[in-house]
Scaffold this active site. Structure first.
Site: not given
Ligand code: FAD
Length: 415
Positions: A125, A343, A367
């Protein structure tokens, strides 16, 4: 190449195990977990039972101590089947590196064996709503109160949030300091005041949760302060990102290879103008360029990872940034071309190639964005410019600045 790349038998064995799990538990379930935005617990369980979470944990704490190169090989194999599961695995290393690189002996003993066994998952975090690339600009605070820290604020985009048990949280512990403002603190799931809020609805890597983590007066003992000394958080974050970037780069190379595999297989079966499209030269050119770039990226990643395993040195962050930037740009380009080879079918969610395309974009963002990686590389080049003094006689006198001036200018630009 600054370091010779040598794969240990152990790294190859771990990569082989990862390939088997990818074939059995990851690829067959990838579309379902992507659609339903659910975590692939079966694959995570298989990874734990095979001991793959042990790859990046030192032997002293129940790991294999196999190093960053082995981690890159394992991540690559998992991401080849599903880029989202690649990050679901690799983020455990990202979240564990602050403890591995900066933790005290007691902290390593407390948390790493459970991570190695796959009993506990980890999250990292750092980012916040107003602090992304500028990681110095954090606002989540950790205030000292007796033997505890009390954490307040919100983190943004925590990968593995909710499924993880251990969170390495970067907090401001000294708002008055410029260089020692931030500290990394471990918060465990279930701590009162800690909650996982908004679960993001994402373009790609949909099988892994990315959430907001909220800290409402979360009280943790001071023994959770990584390294035991406040003010080391920014250093721990940068060391962590240097070690983890070959992992995200390996995720990109796995994803590029996965998309290329599909494109080759499809091109040999799809017929237009009476022959397989793989015999049309412009399709061949696409396939060849995809393979060339993927392999170039792969070896850049291995070189960066081997450099870290060899003990680092001052060129590690430059190599890690180069690998992250090149490999992730490659994944985006290769996935785009893979869709082109397919495609119209490539544009449909019925086939996995569309998912490789959606999953690739985030690689260039998290990151450290690829713009930031280029800044890191350029900063190193300018710092290393003194090594080129022998070329001064070939540089016009009129344009010559002192190296100190050039270094100062690039530092000012980048901070
Ligand atoms: C799906 C996902 C998962 C994530 N997981 C995690 C996680 O687990 N833990 C965690 O801590 N974070 C995580 N992040 C956050 C991620 O690392 C940030 O999004 C990233 O660092 C960029 O920050 P930002 O989004 O705030 O963009 P900003 O920093 O606002 O950048 C916006 C744009 O400006 C450019 N830019 C910014 N500064 C400069 C500069 N100085 N020079 C040139 N260009 C610049 C950027 O390159 C980008 O193109 C995650 C993000 C996402 C989307």
């Amino acid at each position: 190449m600054p370091h010779d790349v040598v794969f240990s038998p152990q790294a190859e064995e771990l990569a082989e195990l990862a390939r088997k799990i990818a074939d059995e538990y990851v690829r067959p379930l990838a579309a379902r977990h992507d659609k339903e935005q659910t975590y692939n617990r079966e694959a995570a369980q298989a990874v734990a039972e095979a001991g793959l979470f042990r790859t990046f944990i030192p032997e002293a704490y129940g790991g294999h101590g196999a190093g960053v190169l082995a981690l890159a090989r394992v991540t690559e194999e998992l991401a080849r089947a599903d880029s989202g599961f690649g990050v679901a695995f690799a983020v455990n290393a990202l979240g564990s590196f602050p403890i591995i690189l900066g933790g005290t002996e007691e902290q390593k003993q407390r948390w790493l064996p459970q991570v190695a066994a796959g009993e506990k998952l980890v999250a990292f975090c750092l980012s916040e709503k107003f602090a992304g690339s500028d990681a110095q600009g954090l606002s989540v605070t950790a205030r000292e109160d007796g033997d505890d820290y009390v954490i307040c604020g919100e983190k943004k985009w925590t990968t593995n949030g909710g499924v993880a048990d251990i969170y390495s949280v970067f907090c401001v512990t000294d708002p008055t300091s410029k260089s020692r403002r931030i500290s990394a603190i471990v918060v465990e799931k279930g701590t009162p005041g800690f909650s996982v809020e908004k679960v993001e609805d994402k373009m790609g890597i949909r099988c892994v949760p990315v959430v907001e983590t909220h800290f409402d007066n979360v009280r943790v003992p001071k023994s959770n302060l990584i390294g035991g000394r406040p003010g080391m958080g920014f250093k721990h974050a940068m060391m962590t990102l240097d070690c983890a970037r070959p992992g995200v780069a390996a995720q990109a190379i796995g994803a590029a290879q996965g998309a290329l595999d599909l494109a080759i297989a499809y091109s040999c079966r799809r017929k237009q103008f009476g022959k397989p499209i793989s015999s049309h030269q412009m399709v061949q050119q696409m396939l060849a360029d995809m393979a060339i770039k993927t392999n170039a990226g792969r070896w850049l990643v291995y070189a960066a990872a081997a450099g870290i395993d060899a003990g680092g040195g001052d060129k590690v962050s430059k190599m890690a940034a180069m690998a992250k930037c090149f490999a992730t740009d490659t994944a985006m380009e290769v996935a785009t071309d893979a869709v082109q080879v397919f495609g119209g079918y490539g544009f449909m969610e019925d086939y996995p190639v569309a998912k490789f395309f959606r999953d690739a974009k985030i690689l260039q963002i998290y990151e450290g964005t690829n713009q930031v990686q280029r800044l890191v590389v350029a900063r190193h080049l300018v710092r290393e410019a003194r090594e080129l003094e022998h070329l001064d006689e070939f540089i016009p006198h009129e344009v010559q600045r002192t190296y100190a001036e050039a270094e100062q200018l690039v530092e000012n630009l980048n901070t």
